[in-house]
Design a protein around this motif. Structure first.
Motif, PDB file in Angstrom:
ATOM      1  N   LYS A  82      -2.109  21.870  10.496  1.00 27.74           N
ATOM      2  CA  LYS A  82      -1.130  22.636  10.890  1.00 27.74           C
ATOM      3  C   LYS A  82       0.295  22.093  10.934  1.00 27.74           C
ATOM      4  CE  LYS A  82      -4.326  25.530  13.866  1.00 27.74           C
ATOM      5  NZ  LYS A  82      -4.531  25.956  15.273  1.00 27.74           N
ATOM      6  N   ASN A  83       0.527  21.221  10.111  1.00 23.92           N
ATOM      7  CA  ASN A  83       1.773  20.422   9.968  1.00 23.92           C
ATOM      8  C   ASN A  83       2.745  21.371   9.576  1.00 23.92           C
ATOM      9  OD1 ASN A  83       1.686  17.600  10.515  1.00 23.92           O
ATOM     10  ND2 ASN A  83       0.697  17.382   8.590  1.00 23.92           N
ATOM     11  N   PRO A  84       4.095  21.429  10.194  1.00 20.96           N
ATOM     12  CA  PRO A  84       4.652  20.126  11.085  1.00 20.96           C
ATOM     13  C   PRO A  84       4.208  20.472  12.291  1.00 20.96           C
ATOM     14  CG  PRO A  84       6.333  21.836  10.523  1.00 20.96           C
ATOM     15  CD  PRO A  84       5.326  22.346   9.926  1.00 20.96           C
ATOM     16  N   ILE A  85       4.081  19.478  13.039  1.00 19.53           N
ATOM     17  CA  ILE A  85       3.885  19.432  14.803  1.00 19.53           C
ATOM     18  C   ILE A  85       5.224  19.441  15.496  1.00 19.53           C
ATOM     19  CG2 ILE A  85       1.483  18.134  14.450  1.00 19.53           C
ATOM     20  CD1 ILE A  85       3.117  15.553  15.232  1.00 19.53           C
ATOM     21  N   GLU A 145       8.641  16.902  12.254  1.00 21.09           N
ATOM     22  CA  GLU A 145       7.699  15.704  12.416  1.00 21.09           C
ATOM     23  C   GLU A 145       6.348  16.325  11.934  1.00 21.09           C
ATOM     24  OE1 GLU A 145       7.718  12.674  13.662  1.00 21.09           O
ATOM     25  OE2 GLU A 145      10.039  12.825  13.657  1.00 21.09           O
ATOM     26  N   VAL A 146       5.700  15.446  11.065  1.00 17.85           N
ATOM     27  CA  VAL A 146       4.417  15.662  10.632  1.00 17.85           C
ATOM     28  C   VAL A 146       3.566  14.576  10.837  1.00 17.85           C
ATOM     29  CG1 VAL A 146       5.286  17.154   8.463  1.00 17.85           C
ATOM     30  CG2 VAL A 146       5.262  14.626   8.272  1.00 17.85           C
ATOM     31  N   ILE A 147       2.136  14.778  10.701  1.00 16.18           N
ATOM     32  CA  ILE A 147       1.061  13.894  11.053  1.00 16.18           C
ATOM     33  C   ILE A 147       0.145  13.779  10.229  1.00 16.18           C
ATOM     34  CG2 ILE A 147      -0.102  15.428  13.022  1.00 16.18           C
ATOM     35  CD1 ILE A 147       0.109  12.669  14.708  1.00 16.18           C
ATOM     36  N   LEU A 148      -0.518  12.736   9.845  1.00 17.66           N
ATOM     37  CA  LEU A 148      -1.696  12.486   8.959  1.00 17.66           C
ATOM     38  C   LEU A 148      -2.551  11.490   9.830  1.00 17.66           C
ATOM     39  CD1 LEU A 148       1.104  12.204   7.372  1.00 17.66           C
ATOM     40  CD2 LEU A 148      -0.291  12.535   5.360  1.00 17.66           C
ATOM     41  N   ARG A 149      -3.868  11.454   9.253  1.00 18.20           N
ATOM     42  CA  ARG A 149      -4.574  10.546   9.965  1.00 18.20           C
ATOM     43  C   ARG A 149      -5.754   9.774   8.830  1.00 18.20           C
ATOM     44  NH1 ARG A 149      -9.154  13.198  14.249  1.00 18.20           N
ATOM     45  NH2 ARG A 149     -10.493  14.292  12.399  1.00 18.20           N
ATOM     46  N   HIS A 209       0.877  -1.431  -0.166  1.00 20.24           N
ATOM     47  CA  HIS A 209       0.053  -0.095  -0.006  1.00 20.24           C
ATOM     48  C   HIS A 209       0.830   1.269  -0.148  1.00 20.24           C
ATOM     49  CE1 HIS A 209      -3.609  -2.235   0.880  1.00 20.24           C
ATOM     50  NE2 HIS A 209      -2.861  -3.052   1.801  1.00 20.24           N
ATOM     51  N   LEU A 210       0.745   2.145  -1.012  1.00 23.50           N
ATOM     52  CA  LEU A 210       1.467   3.512  -0.883  1.00 23.50           C
ATOM     53  C   LEU A 210       0.517   4.435  -0.027  1.00 23.50           C
ATOM     54  CD1 LEU A 210       3.380   5.482  -2.082  1.00 23.50           C
ATOM     55  CD2 LEU A 210       1.947   5.988  -4.286  1.00 23.50           C
ATOM     56  N   LEU A 211       1.142   4.855   1.019  1.00 23.03           N
ATOM     57  CA  LEU A 211       0.477   5.881   2.008  1.00 23.03           C
ATOM     58  C   LEU A 211       0.608   7.269   1.817  1.00 23.03           C
ATOM     59  CD1 LEU A 211       1.077   3.699   5.299  1.00 23.03           C
ATOM     60  CD2 LEU A 211      -0.781   3.359   3.579  1.00 23.03           C
ATOM     61  N   VAL A 212       1.904   7.668   1.594  1.00 20.07           N
ATOM     62  CA  VAL A 212       2.200   9.006   1.395  1.00 20.07           C
ATOM     63  C   VAL A 212       3.186   8.947   0.210  1.00 20.07           C
ATOM     64  CG1 VAL A 212       3.265  10.898   2.259  1.00 20.07           C
ATOM     65  CG2 VAL A 212       1.917   9.552   3.814  1.00 20.07           C
ATOM     66  N   ASN A 213       2.902   9.941  -0.784  1.00 17.71           N
ATOM     67  CA  ASN A 213       3.901  10.180  -1.942  1.00 17.71           C
ATOM     68  C   ASN A 213       4.496  11.441  -1.699  1.00 17.71           C
ATOM     69  OD1 ASN A 213       5.258  10.174  -4.333  1.00 17.71           O
ATOM     70  ND2 ASN A 213       3.239  10.513  -5.495  1.00 17.71           N
ATOM     71  N   GLY A 214       5.724  11.510  -1.471  1.00 10.77           N
ATOM     72  CA  GLY A 214       6.558  12.799  -1.327  1.00 10.77           C
ATOM     73  C   GLY A 214       6.544  13.182   0.132  1.00 10.77           C
ATOM     74  N   GLY A 215       5.294  13.706   0.352  1.00 11.69           N
ATOM     75  CA  GLY A 215       5.277  14.104   2.086  1.00 11.69           C
ATOM     76  C   GLY A 215       3.763  14.829   2.060  1.00 11.69           C
ATOM     77  N   VAL A 216       3.750  15.814   2.985  1.00 15.16           N
ATOM     78  CA  VAL A 216       2.213  16.127   3.100  1.00 15.16           C
ATOM     79  C   VAL A 216       1.771  17.115   2.245  1.00 15.16           C
ATOM     80  CG1 VAL A 216       2.444  15.869   5.920  1.00 15.16           C
ATOM     81  CG2 VAL A 216       3.043  18.016   4.775  1.00 15.16           C
ATOM     82  N   ASP A 217       2.730  17.866   1.362  1.00 11.55           N
ATOM     83  CA  ASP A 217       2.086  18.802   0.398  1.00 11.55           C
ATOM     84  C   ASP A 217       2.916  18.465  -0.678  1.00 11.55           C
ATOM     85  OD1 ASP A 217       1.428  20.871  -1.251  1.00 11.55           O
ATOM     86  OD2 ASP A 217       1.077  22.332   0.363  1.00 11.55           O
ATOM     87  N   PHE A 218       2.871  17.646  -1.679  1.00 10.17           N
ATOM     88  CA  PHE A 218       3.446  17.294  -2.770  1.00 10.17           C
ATOM     89  C   PHE A 218       3.949  18.559  -3.618  1.00 10.17           C
ATOM     90  CE2 PHE A 218       4.621  15.485  -7.032  1.00 10.17           C
ATOM     91  CZ  PHE A 218       5.320  14.486  -6.461  1.00 10.17           C
ATOM     92  N   SER A 219       3.070  19.475  -3.714  1.00 11.16           N
ATOM     93  CA  SER A 219       3.243  20.737  -4.523  1.00 11.16           C
ATOM     94  C   SER A 219       4.427  21.530  -4.004  1.00 11.16           C
ATOM     95  CB  SER A 219       2.091  21.448  -4.409  1.00 11.16           C
ATOM     96  OG  SER A 219       2.009  22.306  -3.388  1.00 11.16           O
ATOM     97  N   LYS A 220       4.874  21.195  -2.718  1.00 11.05           N
ATOM     98  CA  LYS A 220       6.012  21.830  -2.421  1.00 11.05           C
ATOM     99  C   LYS A 220       7.347  21.111  -2.446  1.00 11.05           C
ATOM    100  CE  LYS A 220       3.294  24.810   0.960  1.00 11.05           C
ATOM    101  NZ  LYS A 220       3.267  25.168   2.431  1.00 11.05           N
ATOM    102  N   LYS A 221       7.218  19.948  -3.105  1.00  7.31           N
ATOM    103  CA  LYS A 221       8.273  19.157  -3.183  1.00  7.31           C
ATOM    104  C   LYS A 221       9.054  18.718  -1.908  1.00  7.31           C
ATOM    105  CE  LYS A 221       9.366  20.662  -8.069  1.00  7.31           C
ATOM    106  NZ  LYS A 221      10.411  21.214  -8.719  1.00  7.31           N
ATOM    107  N   PRO A 222       8.391  18.177  -0.984  1.00  9.16           N
ATOM    108  CA  PRO A 222       8.747  17.895   0.377  1.00  9.16           C
ATOM    109  C   PRO A 222       9.892  16.665   0.124  1.00  9.16           C
ATOM    110  CG  PRO A 222       6.825  16.864  -0.216  1.00  9.16           C
ATOM    111  CD  PRO A 222       7.071  17.855  -1.029  1.00  9.16           C
ATOM    112  N   VAL A 223      10.878  16.730   1.024  1.00  7.20           N
ATOM    113  CA  VAL A 223      12.110  15.922   0.995  1.00  7.20           C
ATOM    114  C   VAL A 223      12.087  14.711   2.165  1.00  7.20           C
ATOM    115  CG1 VAL A 223      13.374  17.400  -0.567  1.00  7.20           C
ATOM    116  CG2 VAL A 223      13.731  17.359   1.959  1.00  7.20           C
ATOM    117  N   TRP A 224      12.517  13.506   1.895  1.00  6.11           N
ATOM    118  CA  TRP A 224      12.849  12.719   2.788  1.00  6.11           C
ATOM    119  C   TRP A 224      11.851  12.457   3.781  1.00  6.11           C
ATOM    120  CZ3 TRP A 224      16.326   8.945   1.603  1.00  6.11           C
ATOM    121  CH2 TRP A 224      17.154   9.646   0.483  1.00  6.11           C
TER     122      TRP A 224
END
Length: 286
Positions: free
Chosen positions: A263-266, A246-250, A203-218
């Motif tokens: 309100k990421n990052p936490i 640190e970021v969080i999703l649910r 299962h692919l849970l997250v691609n890139g990060g919390v906001d792909f438009s900002k090109k999040p890394v690692w």
């Protein structure tokens, strides 16, 4: 989504204990009329993973290319710790031949289910991801059970209330075609604890990060927790230098889709001015 920080107070306390242990020295209130001094672990104790079983806490750390590997500590209060062993203390458990000092064991995590302790981690050059087990956290721990289907780093086990377990980890970009430097994903398999094998599709849970438009890394170091019917996916984002966070999703479903907290990052220090007293610095740009 407004209750994220309250729900994860204990988890973030564990993270902050490890974070402060590396960088800060300041008095903090532990209990009424008592204080404790940070760092509680001065020196080389990176990537802490903390587990609570009943009234006992256990903490482990990365050891990279050093032997024995992965020290394990015990505490009753998250402040006073005693080392009770090393999880990887036999040559057949840990082949470090050819490793540089910054390679070897990365980001171990510890979990517990039905009387068994599990430690899962990555050996960078000689085998990849593996899991070891013990009935006593002081050891002895088993030889590695290798996980050839788990391609990446930072694996973590999540044990759900329905009896199923899952392994979550940092992996390559979709189709192994990154769209920018540092483009990674978070992926997950159901995991068979008895046979130490992945089950079913990835299962692919997250691609890139919390906001792909900002090109999040690692995006890395993922952990899943279940609280009040929601699955919370917590991970690091931004690399290991001054942009670390640190970021969080649910989600209502363990396989997603996961919704990022608005309100990421936490947890981060990247918004603070470089001119501040005693800044936290990073050793490399990743």
């Amino acid at each position: 989504m407004t209750k994220y920080l309250q729900i994860f107070k204990q988890t973030l306390l564990a993270l902050l204990v490890g974070f402060c242990a590396s960088f800060f020295s300041m008095p903090v209130m532990a209990q009424e009329k008592q204080t404790f001094q940070n760092p509680i672990f001065p020196g080389f104790y990176p990537d802490p993973s903390i587990l609570r079983v009943g009234e006992d806490y256990y903490m482990i750390h990365s050891t990279f290319a050093y032997f024995p590997g992965v020290p394990i500590f015990h505490s009753k209060d998250l402040v006073n710790w005693k080392q009770i062993g090393n999880i990887l203390d036999r040559p057949e458990q840990l082949n470090l031949d050819g490793h540089n000092v910054s390679e070897g064991i990365f980001a171990p995590t510890i979990s517990y289910k039905d009387g068994i302790f599990y430690m899962v981690t990555t050996l960078i050059k000689n085998g990849g991801n593996f899991v070891v087990t013990a009935s006593n956290p002081a050891g002895p721990w088993s030889n590695p059970h290798w996980l050839p289907n788990v391609n990446g780093i930072d694996p973590s086990l999540f044990h759900d209330e329905d009896g199923k377990s899952y392994i979550i980890y940092n992996a390559d970009a979709p189709n192994n075609k990154p769209e920018y430097d540092g483009h990674r994903t978070l992926r997950m398999f159901e995991f068979d604890l008895r046979n130490f094998k992945t089950v079913g599709p990835q299962h692919l849970l997250v691609n890139g990060g919390v906001d792909f438009s900002k090109k999040p890394v690692w995006i890395e170091g993922p952990h899943i927790y279940k609280v009040n019917g929601f699955y919370y996916l917590m991970a690091a984002e931004g690399g290991t230098s001054v942009h670390h966070s640190e970021v969080i999703l649910r989600s209502k479903n363990v396989a997603g889709p996961y919704e990022p907290y608005e309100k990421n990052p936490i947890l981060t220090q990247r918004h603070l001015p470089n001119s501040r007293p005693n800044p936290v610095s990073g050793h490399r740009a990743r």
